[in-house]
Design a protein around this motif. Structure first.
Motif, PDB file in Angstrom:
ATOM      1  N   GLN A 118       0.862  -1.240  -0.026  1.00 52.03           N
ATOM      2  CA  GLN A 118       0.145  -0.006  -0.019  1.00 52.03           C
ATOM      3  C   GLN A 118       0.776   1.013  -0.007  1.00 52.03           C
ATOM      4  O   GLN A 118       0.547   2.337  -0.902  1.00 52.03           O
ATOM      5  N   HIS A 119       1.976   1.150   0.781  1.00 47.20           N
ATOM      6  CA  HIS A 119       2.937   2.428   0.929  1.00 47.20           C
ATOM      7  C   HIS A 119       3.485   2.592  -0.612  1.00 47.20           C
ATOM      8  O   HIS A 119       3.458   3.607  -0.944  1.00 47.20           O
ATOM      9  N   ASP A 122       0.853   3.983  -2.932  1.00 46.60           N
ATOM     10  CA  ASP A 122       0.392   5.421  -2.761  1.00 46.60           C
ATOM     11  C   ASP A 122       1.740   6.263  -3.277  1.00 46.60           C
ATOM     12  O   ASP A 122       1.561   7.602  -3.729  1.00 46.60           O
ATOM     13  N   ASP A 123       2.802   5.798  -3.151  1.00 42.93           N
ATOM     14  CA  ASP A 123       3.747   6.716  -3.768  1.00 42.93           C
ATOM     15  C   ASP A 123       3.907   6.893  -5.154  1.00 42.93           C
ATOM     16  O   ASP A 123       4.317   8.061  -5.455  1.00 42.93           O
ATOM     17  N   ASN A 125       1.024   6.774  -6.864  1.00 42.77           N
ATOM     18  CA  ASN A 125      -0.199   7.336  -7.476  1.00 42.77           C
ATOM     19  C   ASN A 125      -0.601   8.867  -7.168  1.00 42.77           C
ATOM     20  O   ASN A 125      -0.123   9.359  -6.268  1.00 42.77           O
ATOM     21  N   ASP A 126      -0.391   9.449  -8.323  1.00 44.37           N
ATOM     22  CA  ASP A 126      -0.427  10.787  -8.571  1.00 44.37           C
ATOM     23  C   ASP A 126      -1.721  11.533  -8.916  1.00 44.37           C
ATOM     24  O   ASP A 126      -2.092  12.772  -9.169  1.00 44.37           O
ATOM     25  N   SER A 128      -5.122  11.601  -6.448  1.00 45.06           N
ATOM     26  CA  SER A 128      -5.769  11.256  -5.324  1.00 45.06           C
ATOM     27  C   SER A 128      -7.047  10.685  -5.190  1.00 45.06           C
ATOM     28  O   SER A 128      -7.449  10.035  -4.360  1.00 45.06           O
ATOM     29  N   HIS A 131      -7.951   5.906  -5.786  1.00 44.86           N
ATOM     30  CA  HIS A 131      -6.968   5.273  -5.001  1.00 44.86           C
ATOM     31  C   HIS A 131      -7.354   3.863  -4.747  1.00 44.86           C
ATOM     32  O   HIS A 131      -8.639   3.528  -4.594  1.00 44.86           O
ATOM     33  N   ARG A 133      -7.399   0.521  -2.564  1.00 45.73           N
ATOM     34  CA  ARG A 133      -7.033   0.011  -1.163  1.00 45.73           C
ATOM     35  C   ARG A 133      -7.185  -1.412  -1.025  1.00 45.73           C
ATOM     36  O   ARG A 133      -7.925  -2.031  -1.376  1.00 45.73           O
ATOM     37  N   ALA A 213       2.455  -3.280  -6.417  1.00 46.22           N
ATOM     38  CA  ALA A 213       2.234  -1.945  -6.770  1.00 46.22           C
ATOM     39  C   ALA A 213       2.261  -1.699  -8.148  1.00 46.22           C
ATOM     40  O   ALA A 213       1.610  -0.811  -8.735  1.00 46.22           O
ATOM     41  N   HIS A 217      -0.552  -0.661 -10.781  1.00 49.03           N
ATOM     42  CA  HIS A 217      -0.838   0.831 -11.228  1.00 49.03           C
ATOM     43  C   HIS A 217      -1.127   0.732 -12.970  1.00 49.03           C
ATOM     44  O   HIS A 217      -1.718   1.615 -13.396  1.00 49.03           O
TER      45      HIS A 217
END
Length: 567
Positions: A118-119, A122-123, A125-126, A128, A131, A133, A213, A217
């Motif tokens: 998840q971290h 999130d890094d 993903n531009d 917001s 997102h 989960r 991740a 993406h």
């Protein structure tokens, strides 16, 4: 006494004549004798009371009745709330996608892998508003429960219907790891990994987490681009807070949007067979539709409904506005020029109705050329089909393997055309080209449609509010106010479901909001009154009220003048 002579007598008579003439003085006025007698106080009062009674009748009886009978009823609308929806102040669309991860490892290791992934997600993903989960799905290796439970580690459970994608971690001993395989007909991503790639509790990152991740993406990259493009085109309130797309991506998405059909709850599909001769005169279209089109229409049923009909037209000639096919000696084919494709459909003679029933019509044309002009291809790309934006598609079926033109087309002969029509329908509906999984592409379309319908219904509410304020002469019946309130309620429900990640429910309420908003805006009584301005009312009432108003006004002015003169 002697009598006077004649001369004396005439002289004596002159004084009498003089005295007689003096009684009618030339200075006396003849009109003075013709003046009417002074008007009595009672008659003056009676005349004034008569004039006053007419005015009282006009002002207190006639005018209220006229105003009441000609008054325009305007139901109260929540104008401020409608304007807020149109300006994007009420709903800020967000798209939280639930990703269920099935990991055959211990619960602590699985939770640590999810946190690490998840971290990393999130890094990179531009955007917001969109997102992912990650949640842990209990696998059969971890629990003997008969029902699958999905949790994100905080006790929150989710319905399987609201899960956008399931990830299944599969340990392997051979081959390159980590690697993935996306199932084409289920929303499932299989990830193969080595057991030593599971991050330990003390580590802050791992190859497996980074790989997961990046894969997620990539899978949802096109969906993010479509949502960014949609929000950018909606309103400034949204566009100011989202990322910018590259010019190439924006141009491609804009090109796709120009060919996509406008949303409708129901579409009417018409499949037409056209031939320039008497054959083929029949086709096994029912079997072909059942085999090739029905699965696709069933997949789209969550978004829109469909009705289907077919027709056959013999001796269908080309439109006179295009050039006749030319024979290419080098390729041994008949060719059509690209500039003639827009006029290929002979709209004047081919029975193609632009709208049948309530929903818009999507036309799919199968053209079987004559044997003397077969094969018939497009010169620029050697293709035999093309898409007509927001209208339908055309496929030319060249029967080269047949010695003679068959009288009927079998389902196998129609297979290439059905595949073409399926791809054209996908393009007309705006289904994204990636990822490779059809359920994921459909769920992407579901989210995009829900957001676009929310924006469309909100914009319609704003337009209705402007019409209500700028045209005070149009009536607004109660059903318009009721539809407006229902639209706002459905929009709020759709926005709440979007925020909760329940996209099928959000789409359902967004569809209802769009229908109610269109019903309110295009109310018949309201639309018809727009074209009846105040000048028409003056032209109608002036010939009727003029002859009545002039005597009343003149009599009132005369009496007022008389009062002021005597005073």
């Amino acid at each position: 006494m002697a009598a006077p002579t004649g001369t004396d007598a005439s002289l004596a008579a002159k004084p009498d004549e003089t005295s007689s003439q003096s009684t009618t003085s030339p200075n006396s006025s003849p009109s003075a004798r013709k003046l009417p007698p002074p008007e009595s106080r009672e008659s003056l009062l009676l005349r004034r009371l008569s004039i006053l009674s007419f005015w009282v009748l006009v002002l207190f009886v006639g005018l209220p009745i006229w105003l009441k009978t000609t008054a325009i009823y305007r139901a109260e609308l929540p104008l401020q709330e409608m304007t807020d929806w149109a300006e994007g102040k009420v709903c800020k669309p967000v798209f939280p996608l639930r990703i269920a991860v099935e990991a055959p490892v211990s619960i602590p290791d699985a939770h640590h892998l999810l946190r690490t992934t998840q971290h990393a997600l999130d890094d990179i993903n531009d955007f917001s508003a969109h997102h992912l989960r990650l949640m842990l799905a209990d696998s059969p290796l971890q629990s003997n429960a008969s029902q699958q439970v999905i949790t994100d580690g905080t006790g929150i459970m989710s319905n399987d219907r609201d899960v956008a994608l399931a990830i299944r971690l599969i340990p392997v001993e051979t081959g390159t790891t980590p690697r993935s395989h996306l199932q084409p007909y289920t929303p499932m991503l299989d990830v193969y990994y080595s057991p030593n790639q599971i991050p330990s509790q003390s580590s802050t990152g791992s190859t497996l987490a980074t790989f997961l991740a990046q894969e997620l993406h990539n899978i949802f990259a096109e969906e993010q681009a479509q949502l960014v493009h949609l929000l950018s085109a909606s309103s400034g309130a949204h566009a100011a807070k989202i990322k910018a797309l590259s010019p190439e991506t924006s141009a491609e998405l804009q090109r796709q949007s120009t060919r996509v059909l406008k949303y409708a709850p129901t579409y009417h599909l018409t499949f037409s067979l056209f031939t320039p001769s008497y054959a083929p005169s029949a086709w096994d279209i029912e079997t072909a539709l059942q085999s090739y089109m029905s699965p696709l229409l069933d997949a789209f049923s969550a978004i829109s409904n469909f009705t289907v009909d077919t027709q056959v037209q013999l001796y269908a000639t080309f439109a006179p506005s295009i050039h006749q096919p030319e024979y290419d000696e080098e390729k041994k084919t008949w060719i059509l020029h690209k500039e003639d494709l827009s006029g290929f459909v002979n709209a004047a003679e081919w029975p193609l109705s632009p709208s049948i029933g309530e929903g818009p019509t999507v036309n799919f044309i199968l053209y079987v050329p004559d044997r003397t002009q077969s094969p018939l291809l497009i010169k620029e790309n050697a293709g035999n089909s093309w898409l007509i934006p927001q209208w339908g598609g055309v496929h030319i079926l060249n029967l080269q393997g047949e010695p003679d033109t068959p009288s009927a087309l079998t389902a196998d002969m129609l297979a290439p055309a059905m595949h073409t029509f399926s791809n054209q329908l996908i393009s007309l509906f705006g289904l994204p080209q990636s990822p490779a999984s059809l359920p994921l592409r459909l769920s992407t379309l579901e989210r995009v449609r829900a957001a676009s319908l929310i924006f469309s219904a909100s914009s319609t509410l704003g337009a209705l509010a402007q019409v209500y304020q700028k045209l005070p002469s149009i009536p607004v019946p109660d059903n318009v106010a009721q539809s407006t309130h229902r639209t706002i309620a459905h929009l709020q429900q759709a926005c709440d479901f979007l925020r909760d990640g329940r996209f099928p429910s959000a789409l359902e309420h967004a569809r209802s909001a769009e229908v109610e908003a269109e019903k309110a805006f295009f109310e018949r009584s309201m639309v018809g009154q727009v074209y009846f301005p105040d000048e028409h009312k003056v032209a109608v009432y002036l010939p009727l009220l003029g002859p009545i108003a002039v005597p009343l006004i003149m009599a009132a002015l005369k009496e007022l003048k008389s009062v002021f003169k005597r005073g």
